[in-house]
Design an enzyme around this catalytic site. Structure first.
Site, PDB file in Angstrom:
ATOM      1  N   ILE A  79     -12.628  -0.841  -2.027  1.00  0.00           N
ATOM      2  CA  ILE A  79     -11.913  -1.220  -3.256  1.00  0.00           C
ATOM      3  C   ILE A  79     -12.027  -0.085  -4.259  1.00  0.00           C
ATOM      4  O   ILE A  79     -13.113   0.466  -4.452  1.00  0.00           O
ATOM      5  CB  ILE A  79     -12.531  -2.501  -3.849  1.00  0.00           C
ATOM      6  CG1 ILE A  79     -12.070  -3.720  -3.046  1.00  0.00           C
ATOM      7  CG2 ILE A  79     -12.168  -2.646  -5.326  1.00  0.00           C
ATOM      8  CD1 ILE A  79     -12.553  -5.025  -3.606  1.00  0.00           C
ATOM      9  N   HIS A 102      -8.935   3.912  -2.155  1.00  0.00           N
ATOM     10  CA  HIS A 102      -7.626   3.334  -1.874  1.00  0.00           C
ATOM     11  C   HIS A 102      -7.227   2.331  -2.962  1.00  0.00           C
ATOM     12  O   HIS A 102      -7.180   1.128  -2.722  1.00  0.00           O
ATOM     13  CB  HIS A 102      -7.663   2.670  -0.486  1.00  0.00           C
ATOM     14  CG  HIS A 102      -6.377   2.048  -0.058  1.00  0.00           C
ATOM     15  ND1 HIS A 102      -5.143   2.467  -0.511  1.00  0.00           N
ATOM     16  CD2 HIS A 102      -6.122   1.007   0.790  1.00  0.00           C
ATOM     17  CE1 HIS A 102      -4.197   1.717   0.052  1.00  0.00           C
ATOM     18  NE2 HIS A 102      -4.767   0.831   0.828  1.00  0.00           N
ATOM     19  N   CYS A 148       0.814  -1.219   0.000  1.00  0.00           N
ATOM     20  CA  CYS A 148       0.000   0.000   0.000  1.00  0.00           C
ATOM     21  C   CYS A 148       0.848   1.270   0.000  1.00  0.00           C
ATOM     22  O   CYS A 148       0.319   2.358  -0.203  1.00  0.00           O
ATOM     23  CB  CYS A 148      -0.942   0.005   1.196  1.00  0.00           C
ATOM     24  SG  CYS A 148      -2.071  -1.398   1.213  1.00  0.00           S
ATOM     25  N   CYS A 204     -13.849   1.260   7.123  1.00  0.00           N
ATOM     26  CA  CYS A 204     -12.756   0.638   6.363  1.00  0.00           C
ATOM     27  C   CYS A 204     -12.734   1.200   4.947  1.00  0.00           C
ATOM     28  O   CYS A 204     -13.773   1.527   4.387  1.00  0.00           O
ATOM     29  CB  CYS A 204     -12.948  -0.874   6.296  1.00  0.00           C
ATOM     30  SG  CYS A 204     -13.048  -1.653   7.918  1.00  0.00           S
ATOM     31  N   SER A 205     -11.546   1.285   4.370  1.00  0.00           N
ATOM     32  CA  SER A 205     -11.431   1.834   3.018  1.00  0.00           C
ATOM     33  C   SER A 205     -11.974   0.831   1.999  1.00  0.00           C
ATOM     34  O   SER A 205     -11.869  -0.371   2.189  1.00  0.00           O
ATOM     35  CB  SER A 205      -9.981   2.203   2.717  1.00  0.00           C
ATOM     36  OG  SER A 205      -9.133   1.089   2.884  1.00  0.00           O
TER      37      SER A 205
END
Lengths: 424, 424
Positions: free
Chosen positions: B251, B369, B86, B248-249
């Protein structure tokens, strides 16, 4: 830009090590290089790690360096994972060189590690092929497997090949397209064209392999250490006429590492080093008839930066993935005039004992070609040559050395070439 | 080491673009960044290209940059492919910065491009999981899919989640291990531990998401532009108690690019730029109770190099892959004392209009992200903030900015963090 020195070099033997992991290979090379430099892991301030097929063959798609170096004590400092197909390791060296040259690190490490063998050899071939996933993927994959690794087209003569690869009779998933591939015809035509333009013969192609196998016989780190004859090379299995399997580099595992340092850090470590005179990376279209190749552009710039010319070189390592490449590179690097590659080879100038030995390590053909480790392997050889540590294959009085490491697809728009010039 | 300026920045919108390729995304970001810099492709002397999952999702295992940039006119100059999970894109920025800082390039380009969506969503999850192939691969993969992408453990409440991911009910290949995974317990325990140590609540966690979604509502490049309420965040599907999917980030696909230049090259281009005050990459063990985290080590060094402290910062982008990370990062980056993350958030200081806005772009949580593009996306936002180009989300008078981009596995020995400090 400040001076950058290479103060340590280490590598595993290249070969087929079914029982070893990328981590095990990397650990051995790193430990050797650090010991050679008299440096502790915590003194390394930057690591560039090269690997090309660890995603597809070992399932390690990301953070390959952090995984391989997990137990080395290096992970406190930055690790960057670098990839450029067969030029991955020299690209990592280039990035590590920039880290020291920029002043952002005093001591940096370049590591290339690759495990290309797999219990299912077809998976090794498939992995290599993914280097070339461009416009015409199946054909490109088939071609690379053929020219780089000696994977035979179905129906080709299955001559005995000594200790080189003897792939399974099964032609594999892309085998069916090999003979009908237009790329195959293009590559064969390119080699035949080269021979006709240069007046070279199949025997000249074979002589490259003979020379490099003889060199490798003096290199304990080489994959294949048995000399071969022109007759044996010509009689080995045909991969893509006129190339035979002994004219192509084999599948290999291995790792190599180099420690780079500022002059001040070298003085502190108290070890002898060699100087990086130029590190030049070029990308873009490879050999065409109309314009300079990537290698020509890169080496022109490297000579300029180093203030030297091809006549000044004492020893070279070049990317002889297949024999034709070495002959072409003689010309592209300026060791001889265009078309004179075979003549230069025949003169003995590029053999050990000659004026400018090329591939004293045995080259990709015989030392082996673990893709993501190859470029660092070349540099380990040259650093040792410049430090007079090469035993029976030592080039006497070597003071200026050049490495050429190429990656990507010959004839397509995806090549990378790194030229590194080192001096005592 | 000479000064390095950022003279161009461009990015695609982040989002789910099933009909676009990595190449198409990269081309858009590069064209935007070059136009912004007033630079032609042939003026770029070095490109570092970041991508994390192109091997497993698109089958492009090698030379990903050369493939994606095939039609951009960039391939005449060096391309290096860089990967750090990441943190890939900020690592590419770091390498491009070294190229200019070292004097080996006058103009360099950092590109991050990623296509994470796949018609088979389970393949997207599996691709992410391979970032973590360390000691306990299946558990680590299951965990990352859960915390990073909102993949629910089987049996978790399937609350409505608005426009965020609604993964298929099929728990996928590693789903069976989710609830029994010790890693899962560790991460949940870590979050609960953080809440109890800091006096924070589930509402505090939710408030991070609310803040960043509100910021994203003002960002045309953000993936999710609908504000959410604390109640909606808490009511969304539980991923790993106490984390819900809106914490949460998601897709995403996307690309971002930055043009770096020497001060001389910037003068020649005649465009305004921002200065790179520090670019620091650190690897190694992430958050433990015993020693400084990777982020703490990296930011300490970055403040030292830039000659600034956390109190001098005007705006930050940080790696809020999940809400807990943003709160922890307030503390690790020195914006507040240990345990005071929730208090800092509640004070409004880190919201737009506050003393030191964090993630004005919307952060990973809402801007999106796309793994290998995220770090460059953060820097595009900060460069635009420093140039006063951010419209309704502009941080007035922003003169000093910091980006934190993290990669690898939280709690294991494989993390990479890059801290970049920029100033007008």
């Amino acid at each position: 830009m400040r001076d950058v020195m290479v103060v340590g070099a280490g590598m595993t033997r290249f070969g087929k090590f079914f029982d070893r992991s990328v981590r095990s290979l990397a650990e051995e090379a790193v430990a050797d290089a650090l010991a050679d430099a008299g440096a502790a892991a915590h003194e390394v301030e930057f690591t560039a790690f090269a690997n090309a097929v660890g995603g597809i063959l070992q399932g390690q798609e990301m953070i390959r360096g952090q995984s391989a170096l997990h137990h080395t004590g290096l992970l406190g400092s930055p690790v960057v994972n670098v990839e450029n197909a067969c030029a991955s390791a020299s690209s990592a060296f280039h990035v590590a060189w920039q880290a020291v040259a920029s002043g952002s690190a005093e001591v940096a490490l370049a590591v290339g590690a690759e495990k290309l063998t797999h219990p299912d050899k077809m998976r090794s071939f498939a992995a290599i092929g993914t280097a070339l996933d461009l416009e015409d993927a199946p054909a490109a994959r088939a071609l690379l497997a053929a020219v780089l690794l000696g994977w035979p087209p179905p129906g080709a003569p299955a001559a005995a090949t000594g200790d080189v690869d003897t792939p399974a009779a099964d032609p594999g998933p892309t085998g069916a397209s090999l003979q009908s591939s237009p790329f195959m015809d293009v590559y064969a035509a390119m080699t035949r064209h080269y021979l006709s333009e240069s007046g070279g013969t199949r025997e000249d192609l074979a002589a490259v392999s003979v020379k490099n196998h003889r060199h490798a016989s003096m290199n304990p780190k080489a994959q294949y250490r048995e000399p071969v004859t022109v007759e044996e090379v010509l009689a080995s299995r045909v991969v893509a006429d006129p190339l035979t399997v002994l004219m192509c580099s084999p599948i290999a595992d291995g790792a190599a590492a180099l420690v780079l340092a500022s002059p001040e850090a070298m003085a502190r470590l108290g070890v002898p080093g060699v100087r990086v005179r130029a590190s030049v990376l070029a990308s873009g279209r490879d050999r065409t008839l109309e314009e300079p190749s990537v290698a020509e552009r890169a080496v022109h710039r490297a000579y300029e930066l180093a203030g030297v010319g091809p006549g000044d070189l004492d020893v070279l390592e070049v990317h002889d993935a297949a024999v034709t490449a070495e002959l072409l590179l003689y010309e592209e690097l300026g060791l001889c005039s265009p078309g004179d590659g075979p003549k230069l080879l025949a003169s003995g100038a590029t053999a050990l004992g000659g004026r400018v030995p090329v591939n004293p390590s045995g080259g990709l053909l015989s030392r082996g070609h673990p893709i993501g480790a190859t470029g660092c392997g070349q540099l380990v050889e040259l650093v040792d040559q410049l430090r007079g540590r090469c035993g029976s294959r030592q080039v006497e009085g070597a003071r200026l050395a050049l490495a050429e490491n190429g990656g990507g697809f010959i004839g397509a728009d995806a090549a990378a070439t790194v030229i590194t010039i080192l001096s005592v």
